[in-house]
Design a protein around this motif. Structure first.
Motif, PDB file in Angstrom:
ATOM      1  N   ASP A   9      -2.632  13.297  18.744  1.00 59.20           N
ATOM      2  CA  ASP A   9      -4.032  13.670  18.910  1.00 59.20           C
ATOM      3  C   ASP A   9      -4.912  12.430  18.788  1.00 59.20           C
ATOM      4  O   ASP A   9      -5.784  12.188  19.611  1.00 59.20           O
ATOM      5  CB  ASP A   9      -4.407  14.697  17.834  1.00 59.20           C
ATOM      6  CG  ASP A   9      -5.749  15.326  18.168  1.00 59.20           C
ATOM      7  OD1 ASP A   9      -5.924  15.718  19.345  1.00 59.20           O
ATOM      8  OD2 ASP A   9      -6.611  15.390  17.278  1.00 59.20           O
ATOM      9  N   ALA A  10      -4.626  11.619  17.777  1.00 62.66           N
ATOM     10  CA  ALA A  10      -5.491  10.461  17.526  1.00 62.66           C
ATOM     11  C   ALA A  10      -5.274   9.363  18.567  1.00 62.66           C
ATOM     12  O   ALA A  10      -6.208   8.692  18.967  1.00 62.66           O
ATOM     13  CB  ALA A  10      -5.215   9.919  16.119  1.00 62.66           C
ATOM     14  N   ARG A  62      -7.615  12.222  21.905  1.00 63.08           N
ATOM     15  CA  ARG A  62      -9.024  11.897  21.667  1.00 63.08           C
ATOM     16  C   ARG A  62      -9.500  10.720  22.523  1.00 63.08           C
ATOM     17  O   ARG A  62     -10.514  10.840  23.213  1.00 63.08           O
ATOM     18  CB  ARG A  62      -9.240  11.602  20.176  1.00 63.08           C
ATOM     19  CG  ARG A  62      -9.097  12.812  19.301  1.00 63.08           C
ATOM     20  CD  ARG A  62      -9.265  12.490  17.823  1.00 63.08           C
ATOM     21  NE  ARG A  62      -8.935  13.649  17.012  1.00 63.08           N
ATOM     22  CZ  ARG A  62      -9.725  14.720  16.913  1.00 63.08           C
ATOM     23  NH1 ARG A  62     -10.865  14.759  17.570  1.00 63.08           N
ATOM     24  NH2 ARG A  62      -9.346  15.753  16.172  1.00 63.08           N
ATOM     25  N   ALA A 110     -10.123  11.869  26.024  1.00 63.81           N
ATOM     26  CA  ALA A 110     -11.334  12.688  26.165  1.00 63.81           C
ATOM     27  C   ALA A 110     -12.569  11.796  26.092  1.00 63.81           C
ATOM     28  O   ALA A 110     -13.487  11.900  26.903  1.00 63.81           O
ATOM     29  CB  ALA A 110     -11.361  13.738  25.061  1.00 63.81           C
ATOM     30  N   ALA A 111     -12.556  10.856  25.127  1.00 58.03           N
ATOM     31  CA  ALA A 111     -13.722   9.975  24.981  1.00 58.03           C
ATOM     32  C   ALA A 111     -13.937   9.179  26.262  1.00 58.03           C
ATOM     33  O   ALA A 111     -15.038   9.117  26.799  1.00 58.03           O
ATOM     34  CB  ALA A 111     -13.487   9.029  23.803  1.00 58.03           C
TER      35      ALA A 111
END
Lengths: 520, 100, 488, 640, 179
Positions: free
Chosen positions: D570-571, D575, D578-579
């Protein structure tokens, strides 16, 4: 001269539009009925071509040629090859679908709306079928008018901005193409003394590479904007979001194909050397478009915008395939064009369905729709899967061939492009999850009616196409193959003969005697 | 026998004065008069050349120009009079309803 | 005493002079008819002038095949002059039809109006059909004076009068330059006859004849003023906006065409020998004209004024053809002029229909929602706008294609690029009209349309031509190409 | 007339799907059930028939090929829709249809109260179709159809209860992660085509040794096989793509049994075995496969220790068992791999169904901490689950023993001692946590909640039947491959035609009987050790168990949190992506690209406003500009 | 003798026309314009254009200027007093530009003086100037001559149209013209 199929094909919808305009503006039912009749008739009328078309024959078929502007050497020259056959069929089918789909969507001035749709169809068919550069440009530009009005009059909130942007952006691109066309025309005249806009004549003309660069750029920009390729794409989301459903369907399904079609029919065969020279750039932009489009689509809060950006991504595949410049690449690009037409057209129709019911396109306004409208959900799922290229649906064939073709010339490009496959699954499924799954979050959505009989009728042919083209694409491929091979061969031959051509002064040849002019 | 250049230079001066008059004055009538000066300088050129090549055409031309000038003056003054009636002014820098 | 024998005129010459005679006679007839009492709302004047124009056109058309030069070249009858005579007569006729009802609405004296209109037409024809600077000058003045009056025709109205004043003062100013130029040319070449002039220029030992240069230059400015080329254009928007709309229609097409006719004759013919001197100058003027015209039109709120600027821009396009030069350039200019007249007169004609009685509704906002309430108006205006913007399938597109093509062949690539980009810019404000008509909701009370059969006929005529020349311009093209053969 | 042999097998479930769609609710639950099970049952019979026909043929050409139609032919690229039955796919097709049929039958009972009963069987049949296409495919592309098809079905079935956000999320995760694998598969295919000029198995395998030669060839084949293996890791839940499988437990339990235990997840192993020719050309890849397999086995097993959700325990055990299979392939013991695949299909399906039966009985309870003492209350379930547990623990004579033992033997024989060691350790851990589960579920005091206690009941026959059948298979399933056979055991001989084509067969390298006995003994001991520990910690003195937890709290937390791999991904991936996407849209697209476009417009309007300033409306100004124009022109001529 | 006369007339012409544009009072300017015209007529005489000279005095100085004066009186215009910086600015630019134009023109012509084709034209026998003009007008220039008649007619009509009757300044607001 045998029966003028193509002329009928092009001008029948126009006549239909005129007929519609003759109806009283208030006769809503009659208007819808008649426009449907006309659109379907056109479709039925176009279907025989599928069988009458001789698959393994590369040249133009059903050719028609009459003098148009002898003084300039422009002629009314129509003809069909495998590629245009497919695109024509796509056009007629999608238009029929769009017309039926718009039955309940349009309440304001239906007469003008449907008339414009039909006029648009005529314009698009003309663009696909004409074999004369001037005629091509006429259709190419004339097409903008009905689309512009469709967006501007029946569109959403920022419709005017979107319409004007669409018109100006596209036109800004194409005027330079016009200059290039004229240049070609005078080049032809200076080199051979023949004044003509006929495509075949240009296919036979050797053009110095240094000249080709500029001409190619002029053409390429025009087409790239229409495609739309990466830096030129921003008109698309606006146009799509604001356009009425039928408009978006036509826009996505057919209008965007004009660009790729233009590359295939004009830019690549006419300027093979320049085309080869710029291939890395275009392929690069295509790949950027694939990934970029997917990424931006992922974060869109608006369904239509999401689909619009997904179009950018999909058409990236088309461009990539074209510039792989091998059999698989071109075939894949063509398949991808057809697929995108069917799938994205269907997607916009689907968005339209819920927009009609809820008058919002924001993903956040939905959720758990599967419960109230399971059939809709199922259809949506199938279309979505074809759009992310699941094997067995049409989307896969195109993407696969494109990537395969690309891989053979440039594995790294293919690798990058393939990542689009992952991203597409990501944004599509995420959207689907937010719209369809989970509990029903808005009370308004609890009682949404499922697809009506008419709507099912609209989607049926699309679903059939999705599976048929996915499972048995061979008949389609077989019909396009000779044309694509011809394009490749043409590119090679012309590249060879143009390689050492010298630049020509345009005023080298004298002005033809008034009145005569063209002697093709 | 006067050298041609003299008359030409003279006409140029007059023309220039007329031009300047148009540019610096704001009274429509004076502007108009300056324009008349310009026309006359042209006439001077015609006559000078006619003299130089001893042909009659130049002088005939002058004759036509005077006719034209008369016509212009008639219409022009009418317009100015009408202007004054409407606005109580003949100053062109007070007249810009139509602009941008 | 050497008496020059009076000129002997053949039958054909009388036909060739037919236009001039008919128009002068018609004009005077109109005045004389004033003594015959008539009903207050009779259309006698209009009908008479229509007949006159028809006669004029017919008689010239009747002998279109021949080429004659009368009064020692003061008046020539060749394909070129035929083309323009017919153009002017048709423009005038359409304007008459448009004015038919407009004059009654705005209470303009019909007799004088039509008399002046005919005289202006006569002046234009002289500009196109004379081979001598004297006649050109006289024709120009005839046209201008008539137009000054027509612009100021609505005496009671500040704008009309102001427009007239500006047009008049600057017009006189310009003709001062023009005249001075003619004088210098006369001095440089010893003649005012264009043919003789070109002969002289052709075989004169030094092209570096300063008198020739300065004279030609001043002449150029004079015509540039008439055709509204930057920086001599500034009267145009004001005059066009202030003038009665039908007059605007008439002058926007007629006066410009006349200016170009003279320009073509002079620049391409008499000064053709030193063409390369003019090319850079004209190129610069053309670029400026196109750009400034379109740019200033962008933000206009008054359709009339916007169209005025657009007409400036079109003068720029036409100048491109002039720069291209040669028979092709000239024919392109002729072709474009015909097309331009059709669409521009049409556009102003639509405006002339808007509003009731004295009022004129010419703001973009006034058009809101008009497209659907008045389908014909909407359709016509849309077609005219698209044509002005050069969008197929309209005449304007064909005109631009031919024009820019010719320029391209002449190697004027930068000019062509600027041109096409300008046409994109122009489309923006042309689209605003369609936006207003179809996409905006009307605010305030909707604009009334004063329909009248003649005006409708005129509009339909313009519409038909604009569309027909868009899809099949072959005949016009041939005419344009043939009409310049006499010129060179 | 002769019945079609191969294509009918996948066609039947598909036909069922079609009928299901067409008839819709007109066929009631009963009808639906009959249709679905009938289709799969018939498919099983046809498969049996086909396999018998295959077995009848001489060993030389044990391959049935059936071309249905030309899919695409573009230039020199051509693919047919065609099916192939050889000993390998025979094993797969029997397992798939057989186990599939049993699970169908089981589901009838299990889903009896489900509202969208019809949709469930629709998906299930669709899955059968896809899976059969996968195993029967004659070329990579058709296999890919099945490959993605099963992915889709697992997406649908995991998200079957779509109203549960967790379920929908898990479904999406499964699909996307699989797509990452497919990305590898796709590129692998491209490489094979680019070098081999075809996608048909026999062509590729025949030509591979001749084209992939020299350094370049070696690199190419290594990359190609690695890419294919990436696909396998996605499908078969190996490191690094295993994280979707535990979440997949959101789906109905029969689904977990069918897809996430018996069939789909083994597709990766099947694919690797299918391509053994290629993999053996690329030793590096084989090492990678072995290591990844071993690592996954260990990792999953350790996590399995600390899970309290009965299904998750099973899920991790599945991952770990799949690791075993890849271990086998990696060391070149493909037969062993397939063997374990088969046996695993039996007992793991059984375990899941058993777990399902328990959950069913406890009306939805899945937490081991609220079970216990069910042995007497659910005798059938208890018995069958016990058998399965023994089988997976590797206790002779249960099926698992034979296959697992063979794998270890293979690893040892091929000199991968490290791998072998891991295998043994994992065997111990497996035995431990499986019995932990068994004990917490069936033995000890009952920790049931009151109403669970109240509704507690043994499952209906339609569920028990399959349990029994699978139990039998879990016992006898391994007897086809007893160790210490001269010239290999029956199963090995059956697969010989497929695998002998490979360069060297590890399991063919026979160990000395003594060594092999030793190994057997060792693995059995290891298993028993695990069992014993389990009994001690969870049955006899739970206290010491907790004490142990305290002692090794660090490891325990680690295992409970599944090594925080999800959080890591996820990290590191989700993420940032998505960013970046947001930046692309909000900044780049809106401001830069579109900003430029609108900028042009604004510039023009600014210019317009500027130009209009000159139009002052004063005659003087106009005249001035006129004069300036003249001056400029004169200047031009003055200077030129 | 003639050169001195020419210079005298020229000086008179220049100064008077300068005063035309410089003098505050329109009436005075008009009168100076008359003076300028008269001196121009004198120059015409020196250039042996008697007829033109006469016409200049009769038509221009006579008819046209009278018209001017009449209008000025009729409108009884006050002196136009101009002040303020932008007026001065306009003056400056006006003078500058005008001067520049003339200077450029002269420079261009003076750069290398090419006095046209008339050097070889020998002054022929002095014929009655008026008679020649008359002949030319009614033969060679017949056509333009007729045109001028039309021109004057138009001017007349225009004059009547615009100036006849009284036109009251429109009441505020109802200037319903183009906006």
């Amino acid at each position: 001269m045998s029966f003028p199929w193509l002329t009928w094909l092009v001008f029948f919808p126009l006549a239909g539009a005129a007929l519609i305009m003759l109806l009283p503006a208030t006769a809503n039912r009659a208007i819808r009925l008649w426009s449907t009749v006309i659109a379907v008739a056109e479709m039925v009328f176009s279907l025989p071509l599928w069988w009458r078309f001789v698959p393994d024959q590369a040249g133009w078929q059903f050719e028609e040629k009459r003098a148009w502007l002898p003084a300039l050497g422009a002629s009314y020259h129509l003809g069909m090859d495998g590629v245009s056959l497919m695109l024509v069929l796509l056009t007629t089918v999608l238009t029929a679908v769009a017309v039926i789909g718009a039955w309940s969507a349009v309440d304001k001035r239906p007469r003008e709306f449907f008339a414009l749709l039909l006029a648009l169809e005529a314009g698009m068919l003309g663009t696909f079928l004409c074999l004369d550069l001037l005629l091509f440009y006429v259709f190419w530009e004339a097409m903008l008018i009905p689309m512009y009005l469709l967006i501007g009059v029946w569109g959403g909130q920022r419709r005017i901005y979107a319409a004007v942007k669409f018109f100006l952006y596209t036109m800004a691109g194409s005027v330079l193409m016009l200059v290039a066309i004229l240049w070609l025309y005078y080049l032809q005249r200076a080199a051979t003394g023949v004044a003509t806009f006929d495509l075949d004549a240009f296919y036979a003309l050797a053009i110095a590479p240094s000249t080709q660069q500029w001409l190619f750029l002029a053409f390429a920009v025009a087409f790239a904007i229409k495609v739309p390729m990466f830096p030129f794409h921003t008109w698309l989301p606006d146009a799509h979001v604001e356009a009425p459903t039928a408009g978006s369907v036509i826009l996505a399904a057919i209008l965007l194909k004009m660009g790729t079609f233009g590359f295939l029919r004009y830019a690549i065969p006419l300027f093979p050397n320049a085309s080869a020279q710029f291939a890395p750039w275009i392929a690069g932009l295509a790949i950027v478009g694939i990934i970029y489009g997917a990424l931006v689509a992922m974060v869109q809060p608006d369904l239509k915008k999401l689909v619009a950006y997904s179009s950018v991504s999909h058409l990236g595949f088309c461009m990539l395939g074209l510039y792989a410049m091998n059999a698989q690449g071109l075939a894949g690009a063509m398949m991808q064009m057809l697929n995108h037409g069917v799938s994205t057209g269907a997607l916009f129709l689907l968005v339209g369905v819920i927009y009609e019911r809820r008058h919002t396109r924001a993903i956040s306004d939905f959720g758990g729709l599967w419960k109230p409208m399971p059939v809709y959900g199922a259809v949506f799922l199938v279309v979505l899967l074809s759009s992310i290229g699941l094997p067995g649906t049409n989307g896969f064939v195109g993407e696969f061939l494109v990537l395969l073709g690309t891989f053979r010339v440039h594995p790294i490009w293919a690798a990058w492009a393939s990542s689009g496959v992952i991203l597409s699954a990501l944004y599509m499924l995420w959207m689907f999850q937010r719209v369809m799954f989970g509990p029903v979050t808005h009370v308004e959505n609890e009682k949404l009616p499922d697809l009506s009989r008419r709507e099912r009728l609209v989607f049926a042919p699309l679903l059939i196409l999705i599976f048929w083209m996915g499972v048995m694409p061979q008949p389609i491929l077989a019909r396009m193959q000779p044309t694509l091979d011809r394009t490749l061969r043409l590119a090679e031959v012309r590249a060879a003969m143009s390689a050492h051509a010298r630049p020509v002064r345009l005023d080298a040849a004298p002005m033809p005697v008034p009145g005569e002019g063209a002697r093709p | 026998m006067i050298p041609l250049s003299w008359s030409l230079i003279l006409s140029a001066l007059v023309f220039g004065i007329g031009l300047i008059g148009v540019l610096v004055r704001r009274n429509a009538l004076i502007i108009f008069m300056s324009i008349e000066l310009m026309l006359n300088s042209a006439n001077l050129v015609f006559v000078a050349f006619a003299r130089a090549m001893n042909s009659i055409d130049g002088q005939v031309f002058v004759f036509f120009v005077m006719t034209v000038a008369a016509a212009e003056v008639a219409v022009g003054l009418a317009i100015i009079v009408n202007l004054f009636r409407l606005r109580e002014t003949v100053f062109v820098d007070e007249i810009n309803l139509l602009k941008n | 005493m050497n008496l020059v024998p009076p000129p002997t005129l053949l039958a054909v010459d009388w036909y060739a002079l037919g236009a001039v005679l008919a128009l002068s006679v018609g004009a005077m007839l109109l005045l004389l008819l004033e003594f015959v009492p008539k009903k207050p709302d009779s259309n006698r004047a209009a009908i008479v002038s229509l007949i006159t124009l028809a006669a004029a056109g017919w008689s010239v058309f009747h002998v279109r095949g021949t080429a004659r030069s009368l009064f020692g070249g003061m008046f020539v009858h060749d394909s070129f002059s035929v083309f323009f005579t017919l153009l002017f007569c048709s423009v005038a006729a359409v304007s008459v039809l448009l004015s038919w009802d407009y004059l009654k609405r705005t209470r303009i004296h019909q007799t004088e109006y039509y008399m002046l209109l005919l005289s202006a037409t006569l002046g234009m024809i002289l500009m196109a059909a004379s081979n001598d600077l004297i006649t050109v000058f006289l024709g120009l003045e005839l046209m201008s004076i008539a137009l000054y009056v027509m612009v100021g025709f609505r005496r009671g109205q500040l704008e009309s009068n102001e427009a007239a004043l500006k047009y008049f003062l600057l017009g006189a100013f310009a003709s001062g330059f023009l005249l001075y130029g003619i004088a210098l040319l006369y001095g440089a070449t010893g003649t005012t006859n264009i043919a003789a002039m070109s002969a002289f220029v052709a075989d004169s030992p030094l092209k570096e004849n300063p008198l020739l240069i300065v004279g030609g230059l001043l002449l150029l400015t004079g015509f540039a003023f008439k055709v509204a080329a930057v920086p001599f254009h500034m009267w145009t928007p004001d005059a066009y906006e202030g003038a009665p709309t039908t007059v605007t229609a008439f002058m926007s097409a007629g006066a410009k065409a006349a200016g170009f006719a003279a320009l073509l004759r002079v620049v391409l013919h008499s000064l053709g020998g030193v063409h390369e001197y003019w090319t850079p100058v004209l190129t610069a003027i053309a670029m400026l004209t196109m750009t400034v015209g379109n740019i200033s039109a962008l933000l206009q709120t008054s359709v009339k004024r916007m169209l005025a600027y657009s007409s400036i821009a079109h003068a720029g396009y036409l100048l491109v053809a002039v720069v291209a030069g040669g028979p092709e350039g000239a024919s392109a200019a002729l072709f474009y002029l015909a097309v331009y007249s059709a669409m521009n007169v049409g556009a102003f004609g639509v405006l002339a229909l808007l509003g009731r009685g004295q009022e004129e509704r010419v703001l973009v906002a006034d058009l809101a929602g008009l497209g659907f309430r008045q389908p014909l108006i909407g359709l016509a205006m849309t077609v005219f706008m698209l044509s002005l913007g050069g969008i197929p399938p309209t005449a304007g597109f064909m005109g631009k294609v031919y024009l820019f093509g010719v320029a391209l062949r002449a190697g004027l690539v930068p000019l062509v690029i600027v041109g096409v980009l300008n046409s994109v810019v122009s489309v923006f404000y042309y689209l605003r009209i369609t936006v207003a008509m179809y996409m905006d909701e009307p605010r305030g009370e909707p604009t009334q349309v004063s329909w009248a059969v003649p005006a409708a006929i005129a509009l339909l005529a313009c519409l038909a031509l604009t569309l027909w020349w868009g899809v099949q311009a072959h005949q016009l093209l041939l005419q344009a190409q043939r009409s310049v053969t006499g010129l060179m | 007339m002769t019945l079609p042999v191969l294509w009918i097998i996948p066609a039947l479930p598909l036909a069922a799907v079609a009928l299901n769609l067409l008839l819709g609710d007109r066929l009631g639950r009963r009808g639906t059930a009959w249709l679905a099970c009938g289709a799969v049952g018939t498919a099983f019979l046809f498969a049996l028939r086909a396999v018998l026909m295959l077995a009848a043929r001489p060993e030389a050409d044990r391959a049935l090929v059936e071309t249905v139609w030309t899919w695409m032919r573009v230039g020199d690229f051509s693919v047919d829709v065609s099916f192939l039955l050889d000993p390998l796919s025979a094993v797969m097709v029997l397992v798939v249809t057989g186990v599939g049929f049993l699970i169908h039958v089981y589901s009838v009972g299990y889903m009896a109260h489900e509202a969208s009963f019809r949709r469930f069987f629709l998906y299930l049949n669709l899955f059968m179709f896809a899976m059969l296409t996968l195993v029967l495919a004659d070329n990579f592309l058709v296999m890919f159809v099945g490959w993605e098809g099963v992915g889709l079905c697992s997406y649908l079935l995991i998200g079957f209860w779509y109203e549960r956000p967790a379920a929908a999320e898990a479904g999406k995760k499964a699909f996307v992660v699989n797509r990452i694998g497919d990305f590898g598969f796709l590129l692998g295919m491209f490489m094979l085509f680019a070098w081999g000029g075809s996608l048909k198995y026999e062509r590729v395998f025949a030509i591979a040794p001749h084209v992939f030669t020299g350094a370049a060839g070696l690199t190419a084949i290594t990359i190609a096989t690695l890419l294919l293996f990436l696909g396998a890791t996605g499908k078969s839940a190996q490191i690094p793509l295993y994280t979707w499988l535990p979440d997949a437990m959101e789906g109905p339990t029969p689904v977990s049994a069918l897809i996430h235990a018996a069939t789909m997840v083994t597709a990766g192993v099947y694919m690797v075995a299918r391509c053994h020719v290629l993999f053996q050309l690329a030793p590096t890849t084989l090492e990678v496969v072995a290591v990844v397999g071993a690592a996954t086995a260990l990792l999953a097993a350790t996590i399995g220790i600390a899970q309290n959700d009965i299904k998750r325990v099973l899920a991790y055990s599945t991952v770990s068992q799949l690791g075993y299979m890849f271990m086998a392939c990696g060391v070149g013991a493909f037969t062993a791999g397939i063997f374990h695949l088969m046996t695993h299909a039996f007992f793991k399906a059984l375990l899941f169904l058993g777990a399902g039966s328990v959950i069913h009985a406890l009306s939805g309870e899945q937490d081991l901490r609220r079970m216990g003492g069910l042995a007497k209350r659910l005798p059938w379930t208890h018995a069958t689950v016990l058998i399965a547990t023994l089988a997976i623990a590797g206790i002779p004579p249960f099926a698992g023993f034979f296959s697992k033992d063979e794998i270890l033997a293979g690893a040892f024989a091929s000199g991968h001692y490290g791998v072998w060691l891991v295998g043994v350790v994992v065997a111990t851990i497996t035995a431990f946590y499986m019995f932990r589960m068994y004990i917490l579920c069936f033995q000890g005091p009952s920790r049931l909640s009151h109403e669970a206690e109240h509704h507690l009941h043994e499952s209906p026959p339609s569920m028990i039947g399959p349990l029994v059948a699978l139990a039998l298979l879990s016992i006898v399933g391994g007897w086809v491959g007893p160790p210490l056979q001269e010239g290999g055991h029956a199963f090995e001989r059956w697969l010989k035609p497929v695998f002998e084509s490979g360069a060297h067969e590890a399991s063919a390298v026979h160990l000395a009987p003594g060594t092999e006995w030793a190994l057997i003994a060792l693995s059995v001991v290891a298993a028993i050790a695990g069992i014993v520990i389990a009994f001690r910690l969870y049955l006899q003195s739970p206290a010491s168990g907790t004490a142990l937890q305290e002692r090794f709290s660090f490891f325990h937390r680690m295992w409970v949190n599944k090594y925080r791999v999800d959080e890591f991904y996820d990290a590191v991936v989700v993420r940032p992506l998505a960013a970046f996407a947001n930046w692309c849209w909000r900044f780049w697209d809106t401001s830069v690209v579109d900003g430029t476009v609108n900028g042009v417009g604004y510039t023009l309007e600014g210019a317009s406003a500027l130009v209009r300033l000159f139009q002052t409306g004063f005659v003087g100004t106009y005249a001035l500009f006129f004069a300036l124009g003249v001056a400029a022109l004169l200047l031009h001529f003055l200077t030129h | 003798m003639t050169p001195y006369l020419f210079i005298g007339f020229a000086a008179l012409l220049v100064t008077s026309s300068l005063l035309v544009i410089l003098h505050r009072n329109p009436v005075t300017s008009a009168l100076f314009l008359v003076l300028a015209f008269c001196s121009l007529a004198g120059i015409y005489l020196l250039l042996q254009a008697e007829f033109v000279g006469m016409v200049q005095i009769i038509v221009y100085a006579g008819a046209i200027m009278v018209l001017f004066l009449f209008v000025i009186m009729y409108l009884n215009l006050s002196h136009d007093i101009e002040s303020g910086v932008q007026i001065a600015l306009r003056r400056g630019t006006g003078w500058l530009v005008g001067a520049v134009v003339v200077a450029e023109g002269l420079a261009l012509v003076g750069r290398h003086w090419f006095p046209g084709p008339f050097l070889e034209a020998i002054p022929g026998p002095r014929v009655g100037n008026t008679q020649q003009i008359g002949q030319a007008l009614y033969t060679r220039y017949l056509f333009p001559f007729e045109i001028t008649s039309m021109l004057l007619l138009v001017a007349m009509v225009g004059l009547i149209v615009i100036a006849k009757g009284r036109t009251a300044p429109p009441a505020a607001g109802d200037s319903g013209g183009p906006r």
